[in-house]
Each structure stands twice: as structure tokens, then as C-alpha cells.
Design a protein around this motif. Structure first.
Motif, PDB file in Angstrom:
ATOM      1  N   VAL A 118      59.934   2.042 -16.004  1.00 27.90           N
ATOM      2  CA  VAL A 118      60.179   3.105 -15.029  1.00 27.90           C
ATOM      3  C   VAL A 118      59.659   4.438 -15.549  1.00 27.90           C
ATOM      4  O   VAL A 118      59.031   5.209 -14.805  1.00 27.90           O
ATOM      5  N   GLY A 119      59.872   4.721 -16.838  1.00 30.41           N
ATOM      6  CA  GLY A 119      59.382   5.979 -17.399  1.00 30.41           C
ATOM      7  C   GLY A 119      57.867   6.085 -17.345  1.00 30.41           C
ATOM      8  O   GLY A 119      57.311   7.132 -16.975  1.00 30.41           O
ATOM      9  N   LEU A 120      57.158   5.009 -17.682  1.00 30.70           N
ATOM     10  CA  LEU A 120      55.693   5.038 -17.674  1.00 30.70           C
ATOM     11  C   LEU A 120      55.147   5.122 -16.257  1.00 30.70           C
ATOM     12  O   LEU A 120      54.208   5.886 -15.985  1.00 30.70           O
ATOM     13  N   LEU A 121      55.708   4.340 -15.332  1.00 30.11           N
ATOM     14  CA  LEU A 121      55.216   4.364 -13.955  1.00 30.11           C
ATOM     15  C   LEU A 121      55.494   5.713 -13.290  1.00 30.11           C
ATOM     16  O   LEU A 121      54.639   6.262 -12.578  1.00 30.11           O
ATOM     17  N   ALA A 122      56.685   6.263 -13.505  1.00 27.79           N
ATOM     18  CA  ALA A 122      57.010   7.567 -12.934  1.00 27.79           C
ATOM     19  C   ALA A 122      56.103   8.653 -13.504  1.00 27.79           C
ATOM     20  O   ALA A 122      55.669   9.567 -12.789  1.00 27.79           O
ATOM     21  N   THR A 123      55.802   8.554 -14.797  1.00 27.50           N
ATOM     22  CA  THR A 123      54.886   9.519 -15.403  1.00 27.50           C
ATOM     23  C   THR A 123      53.486   9.393 -14.822  1.00 27.50           C
ATOM     24  O   THR A 123      52.813  10.403 -14.578  1.00 27.50           O
ATOM     25  N   ILE A 187      59.530   6.515  -7.575  1.00 24.11           N
ATOM     26  CA  ILE A 187      59.046   7.503  -6.611  1.00 24.11           C
ATOM     27  C   ILE A 187      59.854   8.801  -6.708  1.00 24.11           C
ATOM     28  O   ILE A 187      59.289   9.907  -6.670  1.00 24.11           O
ATOM     29  N   ALA A 188      61.165   8.676  -6.830  1.00 23.85           N
ATOM     30  CA  ALA A 188      62.021   9.866  -6.889  1.00 23.85           C
ATOM     31  C   ALA A 188      61.687  10.728  -8.100  1.00 23.85           C
ATOM     32  O   ALA A 188      61.628  11.965  -7.997  1.00 23.85           O
ATOM     33  N   ILE A 189      61.449  10.097  -9.232  1.00 26.16           N
ATOM     34  CA  ILE A 189      61.114  10.869 -10.437  1.00 26.16           C
ATOM     35  C   ILE A 189      59.689  11.409 -10.351  1.00 26.16           C
ATOM     36  O   ILE A 189      59.424  12.573 -10.676  1.00 26.16           O
ATOM     37  N   THR A 244      51.060  14.012 -20.513  1.00 27.17           N
ATOM     38  CA  THR A 244      51.580  12.686 -20.187  1.00 27.17           C
ATOM     39  C   THR A 244      52.590  12.216 -21.222  1.00 27.17           C
ATOM     40  O   THR A 244      53.669  11.720 -20.882  1.00 27.17           O
ATOM     41  N   THR A 245      52.247  12.359 -22.488  1.00 27.71           N
ATOM     42  CA  THR A 245      53.154  11.905 -23.541  1.00 27.71           C
ATOM     43  C   THR A 245      54.469  12.680 -23.529  1.00 27.71           C
ATOM     44  O   THR A 245      55.524  12.139 -23.882  1.00 27.71           O
ATOM     45  N   LEU A 246      54.410  13.941 -23.114  1.00 24.52           N
ATOM     46  CA  LEU A 246      55.645  14.727 -23.039  1.00 24.52           C
ATOM     47  C   LEU A 246      56.472  14.374 -21.802  1.00 24.52           C
ATOM     48  O   LEU A 246      57.706  14.409 -21.834  1.00 24.52           O
ATOM     49  N   THR A 250      60.717  12.864 -20.450  1.00 29.92           N
ATOM     50  CA  THR A 250      61.464  13.446 -19.325  1.00 29.92           C
ATOM     51  C   THR A 250      61.776  12.394 -18.263  1.00 29.92           C
ATOM     52  O   THR A 250      62.882  12.359 -17.712  1.00 29.92           O
ATOM     53  N   SER A 251      60.818  11.529 -17.983  1.00 32.93           N
ATOM     54  CA  SER A 251      61.007  10.497 -16.962  1.00 32.93           C
ATOM     55  C   SER A 251      62.066   9.481 -17.390  1.00 32.93           C
ATOM     56  O   SER A 251      62.873   9.028 -16.573  1.00 32.93           O
ATOM     57  N   ILE A 252      62.066   9.101 -18.670  1.00 33.99           N
ATOM     58  CA  ILE A 252      63.057   8.139 -19.147  1.00 33.99           C
ATOM     59  C   ILE A 252      64.461   8.735 -19.075  1.00 33.99           C
ATOM     60  O   ILE A 252      65.430   8.065 -18.675  1.00 33.99           O
ATOM     61  N   ILE A 253      64.593   9.996 -19.453  1.00 35.72           N
ATOM     62  CA  ILE A 253      65.901  10.656 -19.358  1.00 35.72           C
ATOM     63  C   ILE A 253      66.334  10.773 -17.900  1.00 35.72           C
ATOM     64  O   ILE A 253      67.513  10.567 -17.562  1.00 35.72           O
ATOM     65  N   ALA A 254      65.388  11.087 -16.998  1.00 38.27           N
ATOM     66  CA  ALA A 254      65.727  11.182 -15.577  1.00 38.27           C
ATOM     67  C   ALA A 254      66.156   9.826 -15.021  1.00 38.27           C
ATOM     68  O   ALA A 254      67.112   9.733 -14.242  1.00 38.27           O
ATOM     69  N   GLU A 255      65.465   8.749 -15.430  1.00 38.10           N
ATOM     70  CA  GLU A 255      65.853   7.406 -14.973  1.00 38.10           C
ATOM     71  C   GLU A 255      67.253   7.054 -15.460  1.00 38.10           C
ATOM     72  O   GLU A 255      68.069   6.501 -14.707  1.00 38.10           O
ATOM     73  N   SER A 256      67.540   7.381 -16.712  1.00 37.85           N
ATOM     74  CA  SER A 256      68.865   7.096 -17.252  1.00 37.85           C
ATOM     75  C   SER A 256      69.934   7.910 -16.533  1.00 37.85           C
ATOM     76  O   SER A 256      71.040   7.406 -16.270  1.00 37.85           O
TER      77      SER A 256
END
Length: 325
Positions: A118-123, A187-189, A244-246, A250-256
Motif C-alpha cells: 500500500v505504501g509503494l502503490l500510494a507513493t 487512492i485515498a493516500i 519518492t523515497t521520502l 509518509t504513505s506507510i504511516i498514513a495507511e497505518s
């Protein structure tokens, strides 16, 4: 009277000589790319923090990819848990069990698959959208005439509107409106964290557009697509890579966070979902620390690792930051 003799007209050899410069140019371009990649690797290898973050990510990624080899999926279900509820850490269960008797270690290893995906796809969604908006706004804002400046202004006003909105609130609203699922979280992230990328890419695009070779390309008849695709985009990609790496952290924290708030897919196992299950089961008040701390630490370690990698890439790209890494 015999015809005058002279050098024979150039045949296929002339065509061969004509093609030689093109082949040489392509070979030179490939050699320069290899040299640039080698310099990047050498500079990155000097950054110890970046190497630590990369090693951590490779280890976690390997565990996530190979999880089906040593984690029995039947033991991850509520009805197929082999242990008793709330067993403390032991040799059999290094991180204890949850309220259903499932191994917390197995949950964390399996949850890495969903959280990282989810973090990679959202990014990817966020960076793609931000890059398109930033390059388009920067290019037409500098060389598009009156109509181009209007397009650039509209794009940046939309970006500013998304930028001032609370990211978490907007993500929660989108996740609540759309059907629940992993795709909805992506999509939300992705639709909420792209504005900083757009502004960063726009600033870099304006700097590239002012260079002489871009002006020569326009003078020789290069259109908007040619200038953006062949001159602007390759020069902004290093900045996009660092961003992207940064953003993955953020995306992983948002998913969690969304999963912890109950906005995720209840049928999938993720680190945020584990925390949400622990909160619902009353693990905090019951003092079941092994149910709460490990998934939180996993999120922190992955976010820190991506941040270290992003800072290392940024220091390699920007020579002024090398002494600060």
C-alpha cells in the motif's frame, strides 16, 4: 576516346560512414549513463545512514516476499489459531499471541506485505500525479504565453487548495465515501499527499526551462511535448526519486493511521490493522504490551529506513548537502 577515369562514387561505404556518428553518439550516451550511475553508487556508499536504511529495507522486503514459505496462512485466521489467547513471549511464540491465539510475530511478518504494498502503490500514485502537475505548470508558466500562464495558475491554485486541507481528514473522508478495501486506501493516500511533490517539481522545472539548451530546442521548433519529455522530465527525475523515497514513509504511516481508525479492509492483515485490533480488544488497559509495541516498532523502523534512504539520495543529488549527511 576513352572516358576519363576517377574515383568511383561512394556506395554503401558512404552510408556506413554516415551512420558511424549516430552509433558513436548512442554509445557515448550509454557510457555517460553508466558513469553517472557509478558515481551515484559510490557517493551513496559513503553515506552510512543511507546504507543502514537500505539494509533494513532489504531485510524487511525479503521477509515480506518469503512470508508464505514459513508462515501458515491457516494459523492467521481467527478459527485456525493454534495457541491460547494472550500468551506472553516464549520460545514457541517469540512475540506472544493475540486475543485469538495467533502468533503476533506471524501477524507482523504477514502484515508487512500489505503495509509495504500500500505504501509503494500510494507513493506511485502521488508522485505520478505531482510530477505531471508540476512539470505542466512549470513549463506552461514559463513558455506557454497567456493561455499557458492561465493553465499554470489554475493548476497551482488547485495544488494550494489540496495543500491547505488537512491530509488525514481528507484521506478519512475519501476512505469513508469509497468502498472499503486496499485499493481505496491507496487512492485515498495517493490523492492527498501529492501537492508537495507538485510544488517541488514545478520549481525544478522553472530552473530547467531557463537553461540555454532548452531555449535552443524551442528555437529549432521543439514543441511542448518534446521539451517536457526530452529536456525537462529527465532533469527533474533525480528530485522526483528523492521525493519518492521520502513519501513512502509518509504513505506507510498514513495507511497505518487509516487502518487504526477502522478505515482499512478488515479481511487483510496490516500493521495498522493489528494496532486497531489490539485497541479494540483492550490490550492497552489489560497491559498486553507484546500486542501493541511490536507493530508500532515495525512502522517506525520502516518509516525511519525510508527516510534515511531518502536523505542519502538527496545528499548525493545535491552536492551542497554532502557535508551534512
Amino acid at each position: 576516346m576513352s572516358a576519363p577515369t576517377g574515383p568511383a562514387p561512394a556506395g554503401p561505404a558512404t552510408g556506413s560512414r554516415a551512420r558511424t556518428p549516430a552509433v558513436t553518439a548512442r554509445a557515448l550516451a550509454r557510457r555517460r549513463r553508466r558513469e553517472a550511475l557509478g558515481r551515484f553508487v559510490r557517493e551513496y556508499a559513503r553515506n552510512r545512514a543511507g546504507l543502514l536504511g537500505l539494509a533494513s529495507l532489504l531485510t524487511i522486503g525479503a521477509l515480506a516476499l518469503t512470508a508464505p514459505l514459513f508462515v501458515d496462512q491457516a494459523h492467521l485466521t481467527v478459527t485456525g489459531a493454534p495457541g491460547d489467547s494472550y500468551q506472553p513471549p516464549s520460545r514457541e511464540y517469540p512475540l506472544g499471541t493475540d486475543n485469538f491465539g495467533r502468533s503476533v510475530l506471524d501477524l507482523i511478518v504477514w502484515g508487512a506485505r500489505v503495509s509495504l504494498t500500500v505504501g509503494l502503490l500510494a507513493t506511485f500514485v502521488s508522485v505520478t500525479l505531482g510530477t505531471l502537475v508540476g512539470v505542466t505548470a512549470g513549463h506552461f508558466g514559463s513558455s506557454g504565453g497567456l493561455g499557458g500562464r492561465i493553465v499554470s495558475t489554475l493548476l497551482m491554485r488547485v495544488t494550494d487548495w489540496f495543500l491547505v486541507l488537512p491530509t488525514l481528514v481528507l484521506a478519512v473522508a475519501l476512505a469513508a465515501v469509497l468502498p472499503r478495501g486496499t485499493g481505496t486506501i491507496v487512492i485515498a493516500i495517493g490523492l492527498t499527499v501529492w501537492p508537495p511533490t507538485a510544488r517541488l517539481v514545478r520549481a525544478q522545472t522553472l530552473a530547467v526551462e531557463a537553461r540555454p539548451y532548452v531555449e535552443r530546442a524551442r528555437a529549432l521548433g521543439g514543441g511542448h511535448t518534446h521539451v517536457m519529455g526530452w529536456h525537462v522530465l529527465p532533469n527533474v527525475m533525480p528530485v522526483v526519486l528523492a521525493q519518492t523515497t521520502l513519501l513512502v514513509a509518509t504513505s506507510i504511516i498514513a495507511e497505518s493511521t487509516l487502518a487504526f481508525l477502522g478505515m482499512g479492509d478488515p479481511t487483510t492483515i496490516s500493521w495498522g490493522g493489528i494496532l486497531e485490533s489490539a485497541r479494540t480488544a483492550g490490550a492497552i488497559s489489560a497491559g498486553i504490551w507484546w500486542y501493541m509495541i511490536p507493530p508500532g516498532l515495525a512502522i517506525a523502523v520502516v518509516a525511519l529506513s525510508f527516510t534515511l534512504c531518502g536523505r542519502a539520495v538527496e545528499s548525493v543529488i545535491n552536492p551542497r548537502l554532502r557535508g551534512q549527511s
